[in-house]
Design a protein around this motif. Structure first.
Motif, PDB file in Angstrom:
ATOM      1  N   ALA A   1       0.837  -1.195   0.000  1.00 44.40           N
ATOM      2  CA  ALA A   1       0.000   0.000   0.000  1.00 44.40           C
ATOM      3  C   ALA A   1       0.876   1.250   0.000  1.00 44.40           C
ATOM      4  O   ALA A   1       1.946   1.272   0.608  1.00 44.40           O
ATOM      5  CB  ALA A   1      -0.907   0.016   1.218  1.00 44.40           C
ATOM      6  N   GLN A   2       0.413   2.291  -0.694  1.00 50.65           N
ATOM      7  CA  GLN A   2       1.156   3.546  -0.785  1.00 50.65           C
ATOM      8  C   GLN A   2       0.444   4.608   0.050  1.00 50.65           C
ATOM      9  O   GLN A   2      -0.734   4.881  -0.171  1.00 50.65           O
ATOM     10  CB  GLN A   2       1.218   4.013  -2.240  1.00 50.65           C
ATOM     11  CG  GLN A   2       1.973   3.082  -3.144  1.00 50.65           C
ATOM     12  CD  GLN A   2       3.443   3.020  -2.794  1.00 50.65           C
ATOM     13  OE1 GLN A   2       4.051   4.035  -2.539  1.00 50.65           O
ATOM     14  NE2 GLN A   2       3.980   1.821  -2.772  1.00 50.65           N
ATOM     15  N   PRO A   3       1.138   5.241   1.001  1.00 57.04           N
ATOM     16  CA  PRO A   3       0.507   6.325   1.753  1.00 57.04           C
ATOM     17  C   PRO A   3       0.525   7.625   0.953  1.00 57.04           C
ATOM     18  O   PRO A   3       1.435   7.865   0.158  1.00 57.04           O
ATOM     19  CB  PRO A   3       1.389   6.446   3.005  1.00 57.04           C
ATOM     20  CG  PRO A   3       2.713   5.937   2.584  1.00 57.04           C
ATOM     21  CD  PRO A   3       2.450   4.883   1.537  1.00 57.04           C
ATOM     22  N   THR A   4      -0.502   8.454   1.151  1.00 59.18           N
ATOM     23  CA  THR A   4      -0.502   9.779   0.534  1.00 59.18           C
ATOM     24  C   THR A   4       0.499  10.656   1.283  1.00 59.18           C
ATOM     25  O   THR A   4       1.047  10.252   2.307  1.00 59.18           O
ATOM     26  CB  THR A   4      -1.900  10.404   0.586  1.00 59.18           C
ATOM     27  OG1 THR A   4      -2.309  10.525   1.941  1.00 59.18           O
ATOM     28  CG2 THR A   4      -2.902   9.595  -0.206  1.00 59.18           C
ATOM     29  N   GLY A   5       0.711  11.848   0.802  1.00 55.41           N
ATOM     30  CA  GLY A   5       1.709  12.735   1.388  1.00 55.41           C
ATOM     31  C   GLY A   5       1.463  13.046   2.849  1.00 55.41           C
ATOM     32  O   GLY A   5       2.371  12.958   3.690  1.00 55.41           O
ATOM     33  N   ILE A   6       0.240  13.417   3.178  1.00 48.78           N
ATOM     34  CA  ILE A   6      -0.074  13.783   4.556  1.00 48.78           C
ATOM     35  C   ILE A   6      -0.001  12.564   5.471  1.00 48.78           C
ATOM     36  O   ILE A   6       0.531  12.635   6.580  1.00 48.78           O
ATOM     37  CB  ILE A   6      -1.456  14.459   4.628  1.00 48.78           C
ATOM     38  CG1 ILE A   6      -1.402  15.787   3.878  1.00 48.78           C
ATOM     39  CG2 ILE A   6      -1.893  14.675   6.059  1.00 48.78           C
ATOM     40  CD1 ILE A   6      -2.730  16.463   3.725  1.00 48.78           C
ATOM     41  N   VAL A   7      -0.518  11.440   5.022  1.00 50.16           N
ATOM     42  CA  VAL A   7      -0.454  10.218   5.828  1.00 50.16           C
ATOM     43  C   VAL A   7       1.005   9.795   6.017  1.00 50.16           C
ATOM     44  O   VAL A   7       1.389   9.322   7.087  1.00 50.16           O
ATOM     45  CB  VAL A   7      -1.299   9.099   5.191  1.00 50.16           C
ATOM     46  CG1 VAL A   7      -1.124   7.789   5.933  1.00 50.16           C
ATOM     47  CG2 VAL A   7      -2.759   9.499   5.157  1.00 50.16           C
ATOM     48  N   HIS A   8       1.821   9.995   5.003  1.00 52.05           N
ATOM     49  CA  HIS A   8       3.239   9.681   5.106  1.00 52.05           C
ATOM     50  C   HIS A   8       3.889  10.557   6.185  1.00 52.05           C
ATOM     51  O   HIS A   8       4.664  10.061   7.015  1.00 52.05           O
ATOM     52  CB  HIS A   8       3.919   9.900   3.753  1.00 52.05           C
ATOM     53  CG  HIS A   8       5.367   9.532   3.754  1.00 52.05           C
ATOM     54  ND1 HIS A   8       6.352  10.430   4.100  1.00 52.05           N
ATOM     55  CD2 HIS A   8       6.006   8.374   3.467  1.00 52.05           C
ATOM     56  CE1 HIS A   8       7.531   9.835   4.022  1.00 52.05           C
ATOM     57  NE2 HIS A   8       7.335   8.577   3.629  1.00 52.05           N
ATOM     58  N   ASP A   9       3.569  11.846   6.204  1.00 54.18           N
ATOM     59  CA  ASP A   9       4.135  12.748   7.202  1.00 54.18           C
ATOM     60  C   ASP A   9       3.677  12.382   8.613  1.00 54.18           C
ATOM     61  O   ASP A   9       4.476  12.400   9.555  1.00 54.18           O
ATOM     62  CB  ASP A   9       3.745  14.194   6.893  1.00 54.18           C
ATOM     63  CG  ASP A   9       4.379  14.704   5.608  1.00 54.18           C
ATOM     64  OD1 ASP A   9       5.367  14.089   5.149  1.00 54.18           O
ATOM     65  OD2 ASP A   9       3.889  15.713   5.074  1.00 54.18           O
ATOM     66  N   ILE A  10       2.399  12.047   8.765  1.00 50.82           N
ATOM     67  CA  ILE A  10       1.876  11.652  10.079  1.00 50.82           C
ATOM     68  C   ILE A  10       2.559  10.376  10.554  1.00 50.82           C
ATOM     69  O   ILE A  10       2.962  10.258  11.714  1.00 50.82           O
ATOM     70  CB  ILE A  10       0.345  11.467  10.008  1.00 50.82           C
ATOM     71  CG1 ILE A  10      -0.340  12.816   9.789  1.00 50.82           C
ATOM     72  CG2 ILE A  10      -0.184  10.813  11.275  1.00 50.82           C
ATOM     73  CD1 ILE A  10      -1.805  12.699   9.446  1.00 50.82           C
ATOM     74  N   SER A  11       2.723   9.422   9.665  1.00 52.12           N
ATOM     75  CA  SER A  11       3.372   8.154  10.023  1.00 52.12           C
ATOM     76  C   SER A  11       4.844   8.357  10.338  1.00 52.12           C
ATOM     77  O   SER A  11       5.393   7.693  11.217  1.00 52.12           O
ATOM     78  CB  SER A  11       3.235   7.152   8.877  1.00 52.12           C
ATOM     79  OG  SER A  11       1.887   6.919   8.588  1.00 52.12           O
ATOM     80  N   LYS A  12       5.465   9.267   9.636  1.00 50.54           N
ATOM     81  CA  LYS A  12       6.880   9.539   9.874  1.00 50.54           C
ATOM     82  C   LYS A  12       7.092  10.144  11.259  1.00 50.54           C
ATOM     83  O   LYS A  12       8.034   9.788  11.969  1.00 50.54           O
ATOM     84  CB  LYS A  12       7.403  10.483   8.793  1.00 50.54           C
ATOM     85  CG  LYS A  12       8.890  10.608   8.740  1.00 50.54           C
ATOM     86  CD  LYS A  12       9.288  11.427   7.525  1.00 50.54           C
ATOM     87  CE  LYS A  12      10.791  11.534   7.433  1.00 50.54           C
ATOM     88  NZ  LYS A  12      11.195  12.315   6.262  1.00 50.54           N
ATOM     89  N   LYS A  13       6.185  11.049  11.672  1.00 47.14           N
ATOM     90  CA  LYS A  13       6.274  11.630  13.015  1.00 47.14           C
ATOM     91  C   LYS A  13       6.098  10.570  14.086  1.00 47.14           C
ATOM     92  O   LYS A  13       6.697  10.645  15.155  1.00 47.14           O
ATOM     93  CB  LYS A  13       5.218  12.719  13.202  1.00 47.14           C
ATOM     94  CG  LYS A  13       5.556  14.015  12.546  1.00 47.14           C
ATOM     95  CD  LYS A  13       4.499  15.048  12.849  1.00 47.14           C
ATOM     96  CE  LYS A  13       4.760  16.320  12.087  1.00 47.14           C
ATOM     97  NZ  LYS A  13       3.686  17.311  12.307  1.00 47.14           N
ATOM     98  N   ALA A  14       5.252   9.573  13.821  1.00 45.13           N
ATOM     99  CA  ALA A  14       5.007   8.497  14.772  1.00 45.13           C
ATOM    100  C   ALA A  14       6.049   7.383  14.672  1.00 45.13           C
ATOM    101  O   ALA A  14       5.944   6.384  15.371  1.00 45.13           O
ATOM    102  CB  ALA A  14       3.622   7.916  14.554  1.00 45.13           C
ATOM    103  N   GLU A  15       7.024   7.540  13.782  1.00 43.71           N
ATOM    104  CA  GLU A  15       8.130   6.594  13.599  1.00 43.71           C
ATOM    105  C   GLU A  15       7.645   5.205  13.193  1.00 43.71           C
ATOM    106  O   GLU A  15       8.182   4.191  13.625  1.00 43.71           O
ATOM    107  CB  GLU A  15       8.993   6.536  14.845  1.00 43.71           C
ATOM    108  CG  GLU A  15       9.628   7.869  15.190  1.00 43.71           C
ATOM    109  CD  GLU A  15      10.485   7.822  16.431  1.00 43.71           C
ATOM    110  OE1 GLU A  15      10.445   6.803  17.151  1.00 43.71           O
ATOM    111  OE2 GLU A  15      11.189   8.804  16.684  1.00 43.71           O
TER     112      GLU A  15
END
Length: 88
Positions: free
Chosen positions: A61-75
């Protein structure tokens, strides 16, 4: 193809977003495969079901830009790398 993207909920001028795994061809409020978290931009709160997110990311699955940023903050992506090294 499956994407992890935001699904708008809440009322007018008070949006809350669910993070969902959804087919690319579905519309924004369309039928999702699974809810994997939520994001409240006004209170700046997030909840992520990390095992479910990791499952969909491992399946391609590919995350969208915003979901990618949120997931990145949550490590989340660090845990993805740890899980991939366990299997190799």
């Amino acid at each position: 193809m499956v994407k992890l993207r935001l699904k708008r909920c809440g009322r007018k001028q008070r949006a809350i977003y669910q993070i969902v795994a959804i087919d690319v061809r579905s519309r924004r409020e369309g039928r999702d495969l699974r809810k994997v978290g939520f994001y409240d931009p006004i209170k700046n709160q997030t909840y992520l079901n990390v095992p479910a997110i990791l499952y969909f990311l491992e399946k391609g699955a590919q995350p969208t830009g915003i979901v990618h940023d949120i997931s990145k903050k949550a490590e989340v992506f660090k845990e993805l790398r740890v899980n991939q090294t366990k299997f190799n």
